[in-house]
Write a protein that holds these residues in place. Structure first.
Motif, PDB file in Angstrom:
ATOM      1  N   GLY A 117       0.871  -1.401  -0.080  1.00 58.23           N
ATOM      2  CA  GLY A 117      -0.168  -0.162   0.328  1.00 58.23           C
ATOM      3  C   GLY A 117       0.816   0.786  -0.201  1.00 58.23           C
ATOM      4  O   GLY A 117       0.789   2.516  -0.490  1.00 58.23           O
ATOM      5  N   ALA A 118       2.177   1.134   0.608  1.00 53.08           N
ATOM      6  CA  ALA A 118       2.977   2.693   0.823  1.00 53.08           C
ATOM      7  C   ALA A 118       3.403   2.858  -0.685  1.00 53.08           C
ATOM      8  O   ALA A 118       3.561   3.705  -1.018  1.00 53.08           O
ATOM      9  CB  ALA A 118       4.592   2.105   1.604  1.00 53.08           C
ATOM     10  N   LEU A 119       3.892   1.378  -1.487  1.00 52.70           N
ATOM     11  CA  LEU A 119       4.757   1.432  -2.227  1.00 52.70           C
ATOM     12  C   LEU A 119       3.286   2.258  -3.194  1.00 52.70           C
ATOM     13  O   LEU A 119       3.506   2.755  -4.541  1.00 52.70           O
ATOM     14  CB  LEU A 119       5.001   0.675  -2.854  1.00 52.70           C
ATOM     15  N   SER A 120       2.052   2.148  -3.269  1.00 51.49           N
ATOM     16  CA  SER A 120       1.440   2.574  -4.143  1.00 51.49           C
ATOM     17  C   SER A 120       1.448   3.897  -4.376  1.00 51.49           C
ATOM     18  O   SER A 120       0.865   4.758  -5.314  1.00 51.49           O
ATOM     19  CB  SER A 120       0.068   1.307  -4.478  1.00 51.49           C
ATOM     20  N   ALA A 121       1.118   4.333  -2.984  1.00 49.25           N
ATOM     21  CA  ALA A 121       0.811   5.400  -2.295  1.00 49.25           C
ATOM     22  C   ALA A 121       2.386   6.290  -3.085  1.00 49.25           C
ATOM     23  O   ALA A 121       2.345   7.887  -3.347  1.00 49.25           O
ATOM     24  CB  ALA A 121       0.529   6.172  -0.644  1.00 49.25           C
ATOM     25  N   ALA A 122       3.506   6.060  -2.813  1.00 43.89           N
ATOM     26  CA  ALA A 122       4.270   6.780  -3.384  1.00 43.89           C
ATOM     27  C   ALA A 122       4.658   7.130  -5.104  1.00 43.89           C
ATOM     28  O   ALA A 122       4.527   7.695  -5.419  1.00 43.89           O
ATOM     29  CB  ALA A 122       6.099   5.912  -3.201  1.00 43.89           C
ATOM     30  N   GLU A 123       3.804   5.937  -5.848  1.00 45.39           N
ATOM     31  CA  GLU A 123       4.323   5.726  -7.270  1.00 45.39           C
ATOM     32  C   GLU A 123       3.151   6.879  -7.524  1.00 45.39           C
ATOM     33  O   GLU A 123       2.942   7.842  -8.297  1.00 45.39           O
ATOM     34  CB  GLU A 123       3.755   4.672  -7.434  1.00 45.39           C
ATOM     35  N   GLU A 124       1.815   6.914  -6.095  1.00 41.40           N
ATOM     36  CA  GLU A 124       1.026   7.831  -6.803  1.00 41.40           C
ATOM     37  C   GLU A 124       1.423   9.438  -6.349  1.00 41.40           C
ATOM     38  O   GLU A 124       1.174  10.635  -7.735  1.00 41.40           O
ATOM     39  CB  GLU A 124      -0.324   8.153  -6.256  1.00 41.40           C
ATOM     40  N   LEU A 125       1.480   9.706  -6.021  1.00 40.16           N
ATOM     41  CA  LEU A 125       2.834  10.845  -5.537  1.00 40.16           C
ATOM     42  C   LEU A 125       3.786  11.532  -6.306  1.00 40.16           C
ATOM     43  O   LEU A 125       4.494  12.523  -5.866  1.00 40.16           O
ATOM     44  CB  LEU A 125       3.157  11.028  -4.377  1.00 40.16           C
ATOM     45  N   GLY A 126       4.226  10.216  -7.425  1.00 30.17           N
ATOM     46  CA  GLY A 126       5.273  10.711  -8.476  1.00 30.17           C
ATOM     47  C   GLY A 126       6.698  10.035  -7.749  1.00 30.17           C
ATOM     48  O   GLY A 126       8.030  10.797  -8.274  1.00 30.17           O
ATOM     49  N   LEU A 127       6.622   9.149  -5.907  1.00 22.76           N
ATOM     50  CA  LEU A 127       8.214   9.287  -5.345  1.00 22.76           C
ATOM     51  C   LEU A 127       8.590   8.061  -6.264  1.00 22.76           C
ATOM     52  O   LEU A 127       7.654   6.914  -6.846  1.00 22.76           O
ATOM     53  CB  LEU A 127       8.403   9.226  -4.255  1.00 22.76           C
ATOM     54  N   ARG A 128       9.741   7.644  -6.685  1.00 25.34           N
ATOM     55  CA  ARG A 128      10.388   6.700  -6.754  1.00 25.34           C
ATOM     56  C   ARG A 128      11.130   5.896  -6.086  1.00 25.34           C
ATOM     57  O   ARG A 128      11.932   6.131  -5.211  1.00 25.34           O
ATOM     58  CB  ARG A 128      11.451   6.605  -8.534  1.00 25.34           C
ATOM     59  N   VAL A 129      10.168   4.454  -5.924  1.00 28.13           N
ATOM     60  CA  VAL A 129      11.489   3.791  -4.673  1.00 28.13           C
ATOM     61  C   VAL A 129      12.704   3.017  -5.458  1.00 28.13           C
ATOM     62  O   VAL A 129      12.467   2.308  -6.556  1.00 28.13           O
ATOM     63  CB  VAL A 129      10.538   2.777  -4.671  1.00 28.13           C
ATOM     64  N   PRO A 130      13.705   3.450  -5.284  1.00 27.14           N
ATOM     65  CA  PRO A 130      14.282   3.217  -3.591  1.00 27.14           C
ATOM     66  C   PRO A 130      14.761   4.884  -4.491  1.00 27.14           C
ATOM     67  O   PRO A 130      15.475   4.933  -2.824  1.00 27.14           O
ATOM     68  CB  PRO A 130      14.724   2.221  -3.489  1.00 27.14           C
TER      69      PRO A 130
END
Length: 333
Positions: free
Chosen positions: A250-263
């Motif tokens: 769920g946190a990974l999805s949130a990061a992608e929605e906000l335009g943040l690249r993991v890692p």
């Protein structure tokens, strides 16, 4: 045609019914040639023992009731595999019940197990306080697996060392250079242990002022909501340690929605090392809590308790291990 009976097996093998019974029970008091004759007759006739009749005669059903917190959680898969393999070796079968369904429908599935006269009961995952479970544990040999509650008299607990697992995750992120680290917290005693360990490690490294805790609810949606709150803050964390793999997804999805690249922009660590963490498009860094080993050890403790119901209760902890994959790296800034 009627199904073959034990009398038919005895006649085909040229032995008595009592000797057939000894062979079927695995007794070592039967000569090898007689055992071979009986087993050959069983195979030729296609004989299958009457389980109900055997239960009445032995006063055992050779079944174990397994009450899961929520069958939708993938963490249970490997635990159940370990549990079933050990029980199967002992000639026992599992009956599964979903605690989530129990609560939603208002049905007492624990009572169903007692009505079925199961030989033992295993409660898997964090279950809410239940008087029904307490009453069942007073009558049936019981083990709690994968959680630290409920604590009941003469009930063994087999779980992961959650404090050590949370320490591994937090120290990994600190070792990569992260200072603003958040934890999406879980619930119950396990949730409290992982949160406390996270805060302790951050304090040991002088980072207590930059340690952030956001409450989750063990689900993907809960992890998503918690991460949105964390990542929308003015001083967002550069790393998040989630209570479990589902919340981490769920946190990974949130990061992608906000335009943040993991890692690159955000490092993520989950917990449980479920099959989700090993999916190539997720490839989560996570803590392996030894679910299969927890299951086998829980089954072993239950077999011991069935043999000796009065033995003192035990707390058995398995050793966690960090699995570093593709969702963690050093902070970009």
């Amino acid at each position: 045609m009627r199904p073959p009976t034990i009398r038919d097996v005895a006649e085909r093998a040229g032995v008595s019914k009592s000797l057939v019974s000894l062979v079927l029970r695995g007794s070592d008091q039967v000569r090898p040639e007689k055992r071979r004759a009986v087993l050959a007759a069983v195979e030729e006739l296609g004989y299958r023992p009457n389980a109900a009749a055997r239960s009445l005669s032995e006063r055992r059903t050779r079944t174990v009731g397994v009450l899961l917190n929520d069958m939708r959680n993938p963490w249970f898969v490997e635990l159940l595999d370990g549990l079933n393999s050990r029980l199967h070796d002992a000639g026992l079968r599992m009956l599964l019940a979903d605690g989530h369904l129990n609560r939603r429908l208002g049905e007492d599935l624990t009572r169903t197990f007692t009505d079925l006269r199961v030989d033992g009961l295993i409660a898997v995952g964090t279950l809410p306080p239940s008087e029904a479970l307490r009453r069942a544990a007073a009558r049936i040999p019981t083990v709690v697996a994968g959680a630290r509650e409920p604590e009941l008299p003469a009930v063994d607990i087999v779980a992961n060392d959650d404090e050590q697992g949370a320490r591994l995750a937090t120290e990994h992120l600190i070792g990569l250079g992260h200072r603003r680290i958040a934890h999406i917290a879980g619930q119950g005693v396990v949730g409290a242990l992982r949160r406390s360990s996270f805060e302790t490690v951050m304090r040991e490294h002088g980072l207590e002022d930059s340690a952030i805790v956001e409450q989750g609810d063990l689900t993907e949606e809960g992890g998503h909501r918690a991460a949105i709150r964390l990542l929308s803050a003015r001083q967002r964390p550069t790393a998040v340690f989630a209570f479990n793999d589902i919340a981490c997804v769920g946190a990974l999805s949130a990061a992608e929605e906000l335009g943040l690249r993991v890692p690159r922009d955000l490092s993520l660590v989950g917990y449980d090392n479920t099959y989700l963490s090993r999916l190539r498009h997720l490839w989560l860094t996570t803590v392996d809590n030894g679910s299969h080993d927890v299951g086998r050890r829980a089954a072993a403790r239950l077999l011991d308790r069935i043999a000796d119901p009065a033995r003192p209760e035990e707390l058995v902890l398995t050793t966690p291990a960090l699995k570093v994959r593709g969702t963690t790296s050093g902070p970009s800034a």
